[in-house]
Design a protein around this motif. Structure first.
Motif, PDB file in Angstrom:
ATOM      1  N   SER A   1       0.849  -1.186   0.000  1.00  0.00           N
ATOM      2  CA  SER A   1       0.000   0.000   0.000  1.00  0.00           C
ATOM      3  C   SER A   1       0.886   1.237   0.000  1.00  0.00           C
ATOM      4  O   SER A   1       2.072   1.168   0.336  1.00  0.00           O
ATOM      5  CB  SER A   1      -0.913   0.019   1.228  1.00  0.00           C
ATOM      6  OG  SER A   1      -1.666  -1.173   1.316  1.00  0.00           O
TER       7      SER A   1
ATOM      8  N   CYS B   1       1.432   5.749   4.444  1.00  0.00           N
ATOM      9  CA  CYS B   1       0.525   6.672   5.125  1.00  0.00           C
ATOM     10  C   CYS B   1       1.324   7.871   5.614  1.00  0.00           C
ATOM     11  O   CYS B   1       2.315   7.717   6.338  1.00  0.00           O
ATOM     12  CB  CYS B   1      -0.169   5.989   6.299  1.00  0.00           C
ATOM     13  SG  CYS B   1      -1.357   4.715   5.803  1.00  0.00           S
TER      14      CYS B   1
ATOM     15  N   THR C   1      -6.959  -4.020   6.065  1.00  0.00           N
ATOM     16  CA  THR C   1      -8.021  -4.527   5.198  1.00  0.00           C
ATOM     17  C   THR C   1      -8.216  -6.018   5.457  1.00  0.00           C
ATOM     18  O   THR C   1      -7.689  -6.581   6.408  1.00  0.00           O
ATOM     19  CB  THR C   1      -7.661  -4.280   3.722  1.00  0.00           C
ATOM     20  OG1 THR C   1      -6.421  -4.957   3.427  1.00  0.00           O
ATOM     21  CG2 THR C   1      -7.477  -2.783   3.472  1.00  0.00           C
TER      22      THR C   1
ATOM     23  N   TYR D   1      -3.020  -2.273   3.645  1.00  0.00           N
ATOM     24  CA  TYR D   1      -3.908  -1.490   4.488  1.00  0.00           C
ATOM     25  C   TYR D   1      -4.408  -0.279   3.701  1.00  0.00           C
ATOM     26  O   TYR D   1      -3.959  -0.002   2.587  1.00  0.00           O
ATOM     27  CB  TYR D   1      -3.171  -1.009   5.740  1.00  0.00           C
ATOM     28  CG  TYR D   1      -1.831  -0.369   5.439  1.00  0.00           C
ATOM     29  CD1 TYR D   1      -1.745   0.959   5.020  1.00  0.00           C
ATOM     30  CD2 TYR D   1      -0.647  -1.104   5.537  1.00  0.00           C
ATOM     31  CE1 TYR D   1      -0.522   1.537   4.716  1.00  0.00           C
ATOM     32  CE2 TYR D   1       0.581  -0.531   5.241  1.00  0.00           C
ATOM     33  CZ  TYR D   1       0.631   0.793   4.835  1.00  0.00           C
ATOM     34  OH  TYR D   1       1.834   1.354   4.519  1.00  0.00           O
ATOM     35  N   GLU D   2      -5.332   0.398   4.287  1.00  0.00           N
ATOM     36  CA  GLU D   2      -5.792   1.681   3.762  1.00  0.00           C
ATOM     37  C   GLU D   2      -5.298   2.778   4.699  1.00  0.00           C
ATOM     38  O   GLU D   2      -5.112   2.553   5.886  1.00  0.00           O
ATOM     39  CB  GLU D   2      -7.320   1.720   3.685  1.00  0.00           C
ATOM     40  CG  GLU D   2      -7.921   0.726   2.717  1.00  0.00           C
ATOM     41  CD  GLU D   2      -9.437   0.752   2.745  1.00  0.00           C
ATOM     42  OE1 GLU D   2      -9.999   1.559   3.535  1.00  0.00           O
ATOM     43  OE2 GLU D   2     -10.058  -0.028   2.014  1.00  0.00           O
TER      44      GLU D   2
END
Length: 927
Positions: free
Chosen positions: A520, A523, A532, A540-541
């Protein structure tokens, strides 16, 4: 032990049957006699030929795939032994060697180890099975090798039977540090624990967390993969896929699995970093396929192939991308390089490896560099014997030097010197010319204590038998069209850090971060990971940190909460901010407006005081209760206006306690005085004897005011003692702290206000009864109206106060205080001031007498009371008033006497004409 010996009789195993197809001496790859012989196990060939899919006879086959690098390690061992023999290290004791080719096969290595265990000077190469090997002297005292951890594990278990020291310059599997399973194993390289930790550290430092791993499907590959998996997890690195390739090239599925691994790499587009734990010949095959598919990644090399010249010379190797590897720490090998330059002068009689190498040179000499290398690697021993018949010998001076992998050579030389120093310790008080002077297990104990000088530093084996030397971090760079293997940094195994020699090398390291290999996107600060449905934590988001939370680093698993309520953070924040403190300050426009109203009220009070003082003896002032009552009422109004000041600016304990008490007590005082005025007015103008009697009993001005006000004082005192108001920080606002006064007890606050409301209600009742006063003396009506304003203001205040919050909450209290105070003040005094200023003709004693006379005349005529007692049953009888009552002659003392038939004589009250004037004087004097 005797009992055990009886149950398990000792016997002898002969090894000659194992080598039935060959002479046992022919099985030795290189040898040299000496007082003390050291064995060597090296995979000079990378595979053993298998004529049949499943062997029928237990015959050791020939090998194929000559490995230049391993051959160089055998030469390093020979060079080190020769150097020691030519020195004074062992004081005349010579070292010999027997080096065997394991062909990267455990079975062949076990056959070699079996010969190591054979009894010294045994013509039949027999291994005695004994219950106690303390006095057993095998043909060798120690073993150097093997080349691969899987082989070392098998050999070490066999050598442990006689506790023969085994020192490997290459085998790095973490499990070999287990001294319970491998008690006689040592190595001059770090454990794979340090290598996998270094790899995970590099990956983490470069910002990668989504990688692939390819390993050999053998003990070494599996253990390395397991160790790396643990280190990767500790560094928040996820493994997207793992591919295992067969350990042997002869495996029929090898090429299929290589194709599958390449396909996996191509499909996983987000994976740009591949960690490879494989042998050199495996990597060679993998890279050839990868170049065909135009794969471009970052490859992280294990120590097995990180410095492999054979791989770095693959055509179009640059197309594969960037290769970063970890190699064993290199040292000074200049003497070995000189040894290689003179190698062609050496006899090949007792060195079959050297002889085979010379033959390979003859067969492959016509080829280019890489093809030449491949030619050497691909020749089997059987093919070589056929091809070399018509070839003349050719020597390439620099080929071996060009293929040196310094880390392997250095660790091999260290292994020889470690054994030599241990032998030196054993030979201090012994005649080591005699091979039976000491047993291998005695050398093992000495080896645990030995120290070797390397690069002016003393290094020892630790309790696990490892030499924790550092790693070289290698970077493959294209220089002048050729791939060069350069040292980018050094990894300190003790501190777990990278060491850079200069800024240029550090820049090379930082350049790796430019390539992304993540499941991903990272962040950003102000965000956190939201896992997720993927089983990998690296997928992940990124979601924003909620309010009052923050993150100040990339890829944070969670956001930090602001440390306490005095800080706040907006959504997607990277830090917390201190909340601003709010209160109704002096500079606030609304506070200024309210304070101006309070100031105007103070001026109004002062103005009324001046007006009343100047008109002290006028009927209007006297009719208002006199100057004393007026001053008390005005003074209470003044203090009420003044109390609003305590609602403004930063709250303090003093302000919180003072403002409500000051307001409550003075309002009670004000209402008490007005109540006295209402009672006095009602008493003055009441014509009801019963009501007048009651009012005369109740009307006690001074005690009434003291008692009514005193009760409020008691309420406020108890309130301040037991549940005193205090300063409170209101954190209900997201970005601000509201400093406000907490009343301490809502019940006490309500009792205080309720008591004032009760006084106001009583006052309202009495004033309402006296609302029909003379038109120019209508104070009761205005008092009634003032009380109504008070009630309306405070009734509205309750829901507004309960639903209002923030810094303007005190303003609500100020407003209701001002409204109620202005209402009562204006209704009580402004009509009087109006008369005093604008209707001065009515503010005279005669005007008041006339007004009261008129009012009294009307009241007297309408409320004449007849004390008549009539029988309801005789209502048909009509009483006729005697005409004489119309004349004053028949009246006696104002009483008119008349007779109703059948009834007793009754009299009617008659007011004379001068009675109204008398009453007016009495009312005026009473007021």
């Amino acid at each position: 032990m005797a009992f055990i010996s009886f149950l398990i009789p000792c016997f002898v195993i002969g090894t000659d049957t194992v080598f039935s197809s060959q002479n046992a001496d022919d099985f030795v790859g290189a040898s040299s006699p000496g007082d003390i012989v050291i064995g060597g196990l090296f995979a000079v060939h990378n595979e053993m030929l298998r004529p049949e899919e499943h062997p029928i006879k237990p015959v050791i086959q020939n090998c194929a795939g000559f490995e230049i690098q391993i051959f160089l390690q055998t030469l390093a061992m020979i060079h080190a032994i020769e150097t020691i023999n030519n020195s004074t290290l062992l004081s005349g004791v010579t070292l010999g060697y027997e080096i065997y080719d394991t062909c990267a096969e455990v079975t062949k290595a076990m056959a070699s180890a079996l010969r190591f265990l054979s009894k010294f000077n045994s013509s039949e190469d027999v291994v005695e099975f004994k219950c106690n090997y303390s006095d057993y002297i095998p043909r060798i005292k120690a073993v150097i090798g093997a080349s691969y951890s899987e082989v070392s594990m098998a050999v070490s278990r066999l050598l442990a039977l006689q506790l023969i020291p085994q020192v490997s310059p290459v085998s790095s599997a973490e499990i070999l540090s287990d001294k319970i399973r491998f008690p006689s194993f040592f190595r001059t390289v770090p454990s794979d624990f340090h290598q996998t930790r270094a790899m995970a550290h590099l990956i983490c430092e470069s910002g990668w967390n989504w990688i692939g791993v390819i390993a050999t499907d053998d003990d070494n590959g599996r253990f390395a993969l397991e160790s790396f998996g643990i280190q990767a997890m500790a560094n928040n690195v996820c493994i997207a896929f793992k591919e295992m390739l067969p350990a042997y090239l002869s495996d029929n599925t090898f090429h299929t699995k290589v194709d599958h691994a390449i396909e996996k790499i191509v499909k996983e587009t987000r994976v740009n970093v591949i960690v490879v734990f494989m042998r050199q010949f495996h990597v060679l095959k993998l890279f050839e396929k990868a170049i065909e598919r135009n794969v471009n990644k970052i490859w992280i090399a294990s120590d097995n192939w990180s410095a492999a010249v054979k791989i770095s010379t693959i055509p179009n190797i640059r197309q594969l991308g960037t290769i970063v590897g970890f190699g064993f720490k290199s040292g000074a090998i200049s003497t070995f390089q000189d040894f290689l330059r003179n190698l062609h002068k050496k006899s090949t009689e007792n060195n079959k490896f050297l002889y085979e190498y010379i033959m390979l040179l003859s067969v492959c000499a016509h080829l280019e560099y890489h093809d030449f290398q491949m030619c050497i690697s691909n020749q089997s021993q059987d093919d070589l014997l056929q091809n070399v018949e018509n070839k003349h010998q050719i020597w390439k001076d620099d080929f071996l030097n060009a293929n040196i992998e310094p880390g392997f050579i250095h660790s091999t030389i260290l292994a020889v010197y470690a054994i030599a120093n241990a032998i030196k310790g054993q030979c201090k008080d012994r005649k080591c010319k005699d091979p039976s002077a000491f047993a291998p297990w005695e050398l093992l104990e000495e080896l645990k204590k030995v120290a070797v000088i390397d690069d002016d530093k003393e290094i020892k084996f630790d309790s696990n038998g490892d030499m924790s030397t550092n790693y070289d971090v290698l970077l493959w760079k294209e220089i002048d069209g050729h791939m060069e293997i350069t040292t980018m940094a050094e990894y300190d195994t003790e501190k777990g850090d990278f060491i850079f020699k200069d800024e240029e090398k550090k820049e090379e390291f930082l350049d790796l971060k430019k390539i992304q290999s993540t499941c991903s996107q990272h962040c950003r600060p102000g965000q956190m990971k939201k896992v997720t449905e993927s089983p990998h934590t690296c997928c992940y988001e990124c979601v924003y940190c909620p309010e009052n939370h923050y993150s100040n680093q990339t890829d944070m698993d969670y956001c930090y909460r602001c440390k306490n309520k005095t800080y706040w953070a907006p959504i997607n924040s990277t830090t917390c901010y201190r909340k601003t403190i709010h209160f109704l300050s002096w500079t606030d426009w609304f506070a200024i407006f309210l304070l101006l109203l309070s100031a105007f009220g103070v001026l109004l009070v002062l103005s009324i005081s001046v007006i009343f003082t100047k008109n002290l003896n006028t009927p209007v002032v006297k009719a208002s209760g006199g100057l004393t009552i007026c001053y008390i009422i005005l003074f209470s109004h003044f203090l009420i206006f003044l109390s609003t000041v305590f609602f403004v600016d930063e709250p303090t304990e003093f302000k919180c306690k003072t403002r409500q008490a000051l307001f409550g007590i003075n309002f009670a005082l004000c209402i008490s005085c007005i109540l006295i005025k209402s009672l006095k007015i009602l008493l003055a103008f009441s014509f009801d004897p019963k009501l007048q009697n009651f009012l005369k009993c109740v009307y006690k001005p001074v005690p009434t005011v003291i008692i009514c006000t005193g009760i409020q004082v008691i309420i406020c005192t108890f309130w301040l003692i037991f549940r005193t108001p205090f300063v409170k920080q209101n954190f209900s606002f997201p970005r601000a702290i509201i400093l406000e006064c907490n009343e301490g007890s809502i019940v006490a606050f309500g009792i205080m206000l309720g008591y004032i409301a009760a006084l106001a209600f009583i006052c309202f009742i009495f004033a309402f009864k006296g609302r029909k006063l003379p038109e120019n003396y209508n104070e009761a009506k205005f008092i009634t109206f003032g009380m109504l304003i008070y009630f309306i203001a405070w009734i509205v205040f309750i829901p507004v106060y309960a639903t209002t919050f923030g810094k303007y909450l005190p303003a609500v209290e100020i407003i209701v205080v001002l409204i109620s105070n202005y209402g009562i003040l204006c209704c009580t005094f402004l009509p009087k001031c109006y008369i005093i200023i604008y209707k001065q003709e009515t503010n005279t004693k005669s005007a008041f007498l006339k007004m009261i006379y008129t009012y009294s005349s009307k009241s007297a005529g309408s409320v004449a009371v007849s004390q008549v007692s009539l029988d309801s049953k005789s209502s048909s009888s009509q009483a006729t008033v005697s005409d004489s009552c119309k004349s004053e002659k028949n009246s006696v003392n104002g009483n008119c006497h008349f007779q109703v038939p059948g009834q007793r004589l009754i009299k009617e009250k008659v007011f004379p004409k001068n009675t109204a004037k008398t009453m007016a004087r009495k009312r005026l004097s009473s007021i």
